[in-house]
Design a protein around this motif. Sequence first.
Motif, mmCIF file in Angstrom:
data_model
loop_
_atom_site.group_PDB
_atom_site.id
_atom_site.type_symbol
_atom_site.label_atom_id
_atom_site.label_comp_id
_atom_site.label_asym_id
_atom_site.label_seq_id
_atom_site.Cartn_x
_atom_site.Cartn_y
_atom_site.Cartn_z
ATOM 1 N N LEU A 60 0.817 -1.212 0.000
ATOM 2 C CA LEU A 60 0.000 0.000 0.000
ATOM 3 C C LEU A 60 0.851 1.263 0.000
ATOM 4 N N LEU A 61 0.281 2.328 -0.541
ATOM 5 C CA LEU A 61 0.912 3.640 -0.521
ATOM 6 C C LEU A 61 1.081 4.081 0.929
ATOM 7 N N ARG A 62 2.255 4.603 1.249
ATOM 8 C CA ARG A 62 2.486 5.111 2.590
ATOM 9 C C ARG A 62 3.242 6.437 2.511
ATOM 10 N N GLU B 13 14.842 -0.996 -0.191
ATOM 11 C CA GLU B 13 15.090 -1.242 -1.607
ATOM 12 C C GLU B 13 13.817 -1.776 -2.245
ATOM 13 N N GLY B 14 13.472 -1.232 -3.397
ATOM 14 C CA GLY B 14 12.264 -1.662 -4.094
ATOM 15 C C GLY B 14 11.089 -0.733 -3.871
ATOM 16 N N ASP B 15 11.231 0.264 -2.964
ATOM 17 C CA ASP B 15 10.174 1.261 -2.799
ATOM 18 C C ASP B 15 10.180 2.194 -3.999
ATOM 19 N N VAL C 127 5.473 6.777 -0.892
ATOM 20 C CA VAL C 127 6.143 5.629 -1.490
ATOM 21 C C VAL C 127 5.240 4.409 -1.433
ATOM 22 N N ARG C 128 5.577 3.439 -2.264
ATOM 23 C CA ARG C 128 4.922 2.128 -2.194
ATOM 24 C C ARG C 128 5.970 1.083 -2.539
ATOM 25 N N PRO D 36 8.357 -4.251 -5.789
ATOM 26 C CA PRO D 36 9.568 -4.950 -6.228
ATOM 27 C C PRO D 36 9.543 -5.356 -7.697
ATOM 28 N N TYR D 37 8.362 -5.659 -8.236
ATOM 29 C CA TYR D 37 8.286 -6.037 -9.647
ATOM 30 C C TYR D 37 8.749 -4.877 -10.527
ATOM 31 N N GLY D 38 8.235 -3.691 -10.271
ATOM 32 C CA GLY D 38 8.639 -2.517 -11.044
ATOM 33 C C GLY D 38 10.110 -2.205 -10.866
ATOM 34 N N TYR D 39 10.607 -2.376 -9.642
ATOM 35 C CA TYR D 39 12.019 -2.116 -9.373
ATOM 36 C C TYR D 39 12.900 -3.070 -10.176
ATOM 37 N N LYS D 40 12.556 -4.333 -10.184
ATOM 38 C CA LYS D 40 13.355 -5.310 -10.942
ATOM 39 C C LYS D 40 13.321 -4.999 -12.433
#
Length: 119
Positions: free
Chosen positions: A15-17, A62-64, A96-97, A100-104
């Motif tokens: 979730l968005l935080r 990492e991944g946010d 941030v959210r 990890p998929y988008g980060y990879k």
Amino acid sequence: RIHHPDYNSDLKLFLLRRVNIVRQKASDALGFNIRGGKEHFCGIYLSKVMPNTKAERIGLREGDQIISVNGINFEHIEHARAVKILKANTDIDLQVRYFPYGYKKTYDNVQNANVGLQN
């Protein structure tokens, strides 16, 4: 997918935080590195969070994906502009959210962009 070691069914994780980092001076370290940007056909992601920093203590990792900073949309921003905005402010309100998929995918996008430059 359920049997993959990275699998997590807790949707709250994604979730968005909103988090806030306050620095004494704009030259103080942020406590994290970023990668990505519009020129790489992706968003801005945290690529490293330094241990024992406020960034780590408030839960950044990492991944946010950075969605916005102080109300400025970071979803379609150039990397250099994102860095400039982050470094210029001492009171940084981040949305941030964990994605990890988008980060990879940033690694794929950078490699594909570099292939295009070689031709």
